[in-house]
Scaffold this motif. Structure first.
Motif, PDB file in Angstrom:
ATOM      1  N   CYS A  38       0.855  -1.195   0.000  1.00 47.15           N
ATOM      2  CA  CYS A  38       0.000   0.000   0.000  1.00 47.15           C
ATOM      3  C   CYS A  38       0.888   1.242   0.000  1.00 47.15           C
ATOM      4  O   CYS A  38       1.703   1.420   0.914  1.00 47.15           O
ATOM      5  CB  CYS A  38      -0.919   0.006   1.221  1.00 47.15           C
ATOM      6  N   ASN A  74      -6.959   3.104   7.640  1.00 46.53           N
ATOM      7  CA  ASN A  74      -7.988   2.251   8.245  1.00 46.53           C
ATOM      8  C   ASN A  74      -8.785   1.527   7.166  1.00 46.53           C
ATOM      9  O   ASN A  74      -9.021   0.322   7.245  1.00 46.53           O
ATOM     10  CB  ASN A  74      -8.906   3.120   9.115  1.00 46.53           C
ATOM     11  N   GLU A  75      -9.172   2.262   6.135  1.00 48.37           N
ATOM     12  CA  GLU A  75      -9.959   1.661   5.049  1.00 48.37           C
ATOM     13  C   GLU A  75      -9.141   0.629   4.258  1.00 48.37           C
ATOM     14  O   GLU A  75      -9.700  -0.311   3.706  1.00 48.37           O
ATOM     15  CB  GLU A  75     -10.487   2.760   4.126  1.00 48.37           C
ATOM     16  N   GLU A  76      -7.831   0.829   4.223  1.00 50.58           N
ATOM     17  CA  GLU A  76      -6.951  -0.130   3.516  1.00 50.58           C
ATOM     18  C   GLU A  76      -6.636  -1.341   4.389  1.00 50.58           C
ATOM     19  O   GLU A  76      -5.937  -2.254   3.961  1.00 50.58           O
ATOM     20  CB  GLU A  76      -5.647   0.562   3.111  1.00 50.58           C
ATOM     21  N   GLY A  77      -7.111  -1.309   5.645  1.00 48.56           N
ATOM     22  CA  GLY A  77      -6.887  -2.431   6.554  1.00 48.56           C
ATOM     23  C   GLY A  77      -5.500  -2.460   7.159  1.00 48.56           C
ATOM     24  O   GLY A  77      -5.049  -3.500   7.648  1.00 48.56           O
ATOM     25  N   LYS A  79      -2.704  -1.884   9.914  1.00 48.57           N
ATOM     26  CA  LYS A  79      -2.584  -1.728  11.372  1.00 48.57           C
ATOM     27  C   LYS A  79      -1.287  -0.978  11.707  1.00 48.57           C
ATOM     28  O   LYS A  79      -1.233  -0.192  12.642  1.00 48.57           O
ATOM     29  CB  LYS A  79      -2.593  -3.100  12.053  1.00 48.57           C
TER      30      LYS A  79
END
Ligand code: 5GP
Length: 113
Positions: A38, A74-77, A79
């Protein structure tokens, strides 16, 4: 420094991008040469070449860019992830329109080079 960077062309939709978020203050899109699974860039719609040129009135905008970074992560998951703002040529800045990198999806080394 020019005010007509590749990111201004993206803002004007003269060249395409893989958009992930847009509002009246900023645009976020995937980096063309991702350094991690990402890798997203968040840029203000206002012309600001780098953090060297910000003024007090940009404070809310700068906070907004980080807030949107957190929302996207957050939307991309993600952490664990990193925000990077390169400032000036020796830092590695190559596009002189302020941008926040959001990088994640793999283990990140520290310190950066
Ligand atoms: P800098 O090195 O200035 O901090 O980051 C510039 C980033 O913009 C680099 O990660 C580079 O891959 C990305 N980039 C440069 N040109 C384009 C483009 O045309 N489209 C997209 N999506 N990213 C770009």
């Amino acid at each position: 420094m020019t005010e007509d960077t590749i990111f201004h062309k993206i803002l004007r939709q003269e060249i395409p991008c893989e958009e992930v978020y847009s509002d009246e203050l900023c645009l976020a899109f995937r980096d063309i040469e991702p350094q991690a699974p990402c890798h997203i860039l968040i840029i203000p719609r206002k012309t600001i070449p780098s953090l060297n040129e910000v003024i007090k009135e940009d404070s809310n905008l700068l906070g907004h860019l980080l807030f949107i970074g957190a929302k996207i992560a957050n939307e991309e998951g993600l952490k664990s992830w990193r925000t990077i703002i390169n400032t000036g040529e020796e830092s590695g800045q190559t596009v002189f329109q302020l941008h926040v990198h959001v990088i994640g999806g793999r283990k990140l080394k520290w310190p950066p080079g």
